[in-house]
Design a protein around this motif. Structure first.
Motif, PDB file in Angstrom:
ATOM      1  N   PRO A 241       0.821  -1.226   0.000  1.00 50.41           N
ATOM      2  CA  PRO A 241       0.000   0.000   0.000  1.00 50.41           C
ATOM      3  C   PRO A 241       0.853   1.274   0.000  1.00 50.41           C
ATOM      4  O   PRO A 241       0.473   2.281  -0.603  1.00 50.41           O
ATOM      5  CB  PRO A 241      -0.813  -0.122   1.291  1.00 50.41           C
ATOM      6  CG  PRO A 241      -0.845  -1.580   1.597  1.00 50.41           C
ATOM      7  CD  PRO A 241       0.475  -2.116   1.124  1.00 50.41           C
ATOM      8  N   ALA A 307      -6.891  -4.289  -0.766  1.00 48.50           N
ATOM      9  CA  ALA A 307      -5.971  -3.412  -0.031  1.00 48.50           C
ATOM     10  C   ALA A 307      -5.284  -2.444  -0.993  1.00 48.50           C
ATOM     11  O   ALA A 307      -5.091  -1.262  -0.677  1.00 48.50           O
ATOM     12  CB  ALA A 307      -4.931  -4.255   0.708  1.00 48.50           C
ATOM     13  N   ILE A 308      -4.930  -2.952  -2.175  1.00 47.93           N
ATOM     14  CA  ILE A 308      -4.247  -2.101  -3.158  1.00 47.93           C
ATOM     15  C   ILE A 308      -5.207  -1.008  -3.653  1.00 47.93           C
ATOM     16  O   ILE A 308      -4.849   0.171  -3.732  1.00 47.93           O
ATOM     17  CB  ILE A 308      -3.746  -2.961  -4.349  1.00 47.93           C
ATOM     18  CG1 ILE A 308      -2.766  -4.038  -3.858  1.00 47.93           C
ATOM     19  CG2 ILE A 308      -3.121  -2.101  -5.437  1.00 47.93           C
ATOM     20  CD1 ILE A 308      -1.559  -3.515  -3.134  1.00 47.93           C
ATOM     21  N   ALA A 311      -5.711   1.602  -0.925  1.00 48.64           N
ATOM     22  CA  ALA A 311      -4.572   2.529  -0.799  1.00 48.64           C
ATOM     23  C   ALA A 311      -4.581   3.529  -1.949  1.00 48.64           C
ATOM     24  O   ALA A 311      -4.257   4.714  -1.767  1.00 48.64           O
ATOM     25  CB  ALA A 311      -3.257   1.742  -0.802  1.00 48.64           C
TER      26      ALA A 311
END
Ligand SMILES: C[S@@+](CC[C@H](N)C(=O)[O-])C[C@H]1O[C@@H](n2cnc3c(N)ncnc32)[C@H](O)[C@@H]1O
Length: 394
Positions: A241, A307-308, A311
């Motif tokens: 991230p 999560a990517i 972020a």
């Protein structure tokens, strides 16, 4: 990555075994300096990237038939050709837009994309490459000079992310090569998996997890609406991230295509996935022991695309689309690239069919590999995502 599942691993040859002994000694020194143990993320970082020693930093073959694994660009030029078509759509919206490829491996994707751009009369002024491995950068330079001598002047190797970038950023199988923390959930709290020494051999050790790791796992439990079971073991990338935030920080106008094998967070931390997603690749065999063959095998973890994406959005990027590699290729112009298929010699047809199957079939690379497209500043979603889009699963 393509590989065979294997219970019995091949023995390293003498040179590789010697190299691995040097890498192991380096990591042993790190463990002793650190007071007896290091986090698994640090172990993975040293095993892959220790200067002159790590798997990616030193001179082993790594990618391709004589290496340890094969990536999509190594399987077929069709991957780069379709990617060039989709990139062209992005670049067409940006005055003076450039390409930035991160982690360019053997340089195969750069060659295929530049060739395709040339065929499409859409060559960008500059094709930048950012590569952490000096060994791979050297290989990329030699390959581009040999295979595209008339275009190599357009290729620039960077030493870090540019301050400001307008254009298209692409990274294939880079996120999965970033160090991950490994953890064990206990009812009594969270444990961090570390690597220690037992009789000078690497051995797992578990300690109370530091705050950063606890916060990451607490956030996963909150986002997925579940408490992980006692004994549940998995990974989380604290590095990825931050890397995405850095990319977002430099992108002024343009898009990012991230390709990797990965899943949504809900799938990644599914209750029955009790041992996580860490994998090791050695001579086209996949296995689960990262503590052996230090520096001569690839260590990799599947990517938590939620999560990517999270972020990226937190850093001001927009999600342009998320889909499987198969959908990206099918919707991105594969059939146009294949239009001369029936006129090809039979042998070429057979080879190309095999490559396309590997890239697109669900049991091969087609489903497990995903493409996440991100953008900043008035960028239309590339046409591949009109074919299919799974953004809602993130
Ligand atoms: C699994 S290989 C993939 C290579 C290539 N993209 C391909 O698909 O064949 C991972 C690549 O990412 C590079 N890499 C890993 N972390 C990186 C980072 N933070 N910045 C730039 N390159 C990185 C490695 O050195 C290597 O070239």
């Amino acid at each position: 990555m393509q590989y065979e599942q294997s219970a019995s691993l091949p023995e390293p040859d003498e040179l590789s075994a010697e190299h691995s002994a040097r890498v192991s000694q380096h990591i042993r020194n790190r463990i002793k300096e650190a007071g007896g143990r290091i986090s698994f993320a640090e172990f993975m970082h040293e095993a892959l990237y220790a200067p002159g020693l790590g798997y990616y930093s030193a001179g082993s073959s790594k990618l391709g038939a004589d290496g340890d694994f094969v990536t999509a660009p190594e399987v077929s030029s069709m991957f780069g050709r379709v990617l060039a078509r989709q990139s062209m759509e992005v670049l067409g919206q940006i005055e003076g837009g450039e390409v930035l490829e991160i982690g360019a491996g053997s340089g195969k994707l750069a060659v295929d994309m530049l060739r395709a751009f040339e065929d499409l009369s859409a060559l960008p002024e500059v094709y930048n490459i950012l590569e952490v491995s000096a060994d791979l950068e050297d290989r990329q330079r030699r390959r581009l000079r040999k295979e595209l001598p008339h275009l190599v002047e357009r290729v620039r190797w960077l030493t870090g992310l540019p301050q400001e970038f307008d254009g298209l950023i692409v990274a294939n199988e880079v996120l999965d090569a970033m160090p991950v923390e490994r953890f064990v959930r206990r009812d009594s709290g969270l444990l961090q998996c570390c690597v220690a020494l037992e009789a000078e051999k690497f051995a797992w050790a578990q300690i109370e997890a530091p705050d950063r790791l606890v916060s990451a796992v607490v956030a996963i439990e909150a986002d997925t609406g579940q408490t992980l079971a006692d004994g549940y073991t998995s990974e989380v990338s604290l590095a990825a991230p931050l890397w995405v935030a850095d990319l977002a920080g430099c992108l002024r106008h343009g898009a990012v295509f991230l390709f990797d094998y990965g899943l949504s967070q809900r799938e990644y931390y599914a209750p029955d996935r009790l041992e996580g997603w860490l994998r090791c690749h050695f001579r086209h065999h996949a296995h689960n022991d990262p503590l052996i063959n230090a520096g001569i095998q690839d260590l990799t973890s599947w990517v938590d695309f939620s999560a990517i994406a999270g972020a990226a959005v937190d850093s001001g990027l927009e999600i342009l689309g998320f889909q499987t590699q198969s959908q990206f290729l099918m919707g991105g112009g594969l059939e146009i690239e294949m239009r001369d298929f029936t006129e090809m010699p039979l042998q070429q047809q057979i080879e190309l069919s095999g490559q396309i199957k590997t890239l697109t079939l669900p049991g091969e690379m087609g489903e497990n590999f995903k493409c996440l497209a991100l953008g900043r500043g008035e960028i239309d979603s590339p046409s591949a995502f009109q074919f299919a889009d799974r953004t809602q699963t993130l």
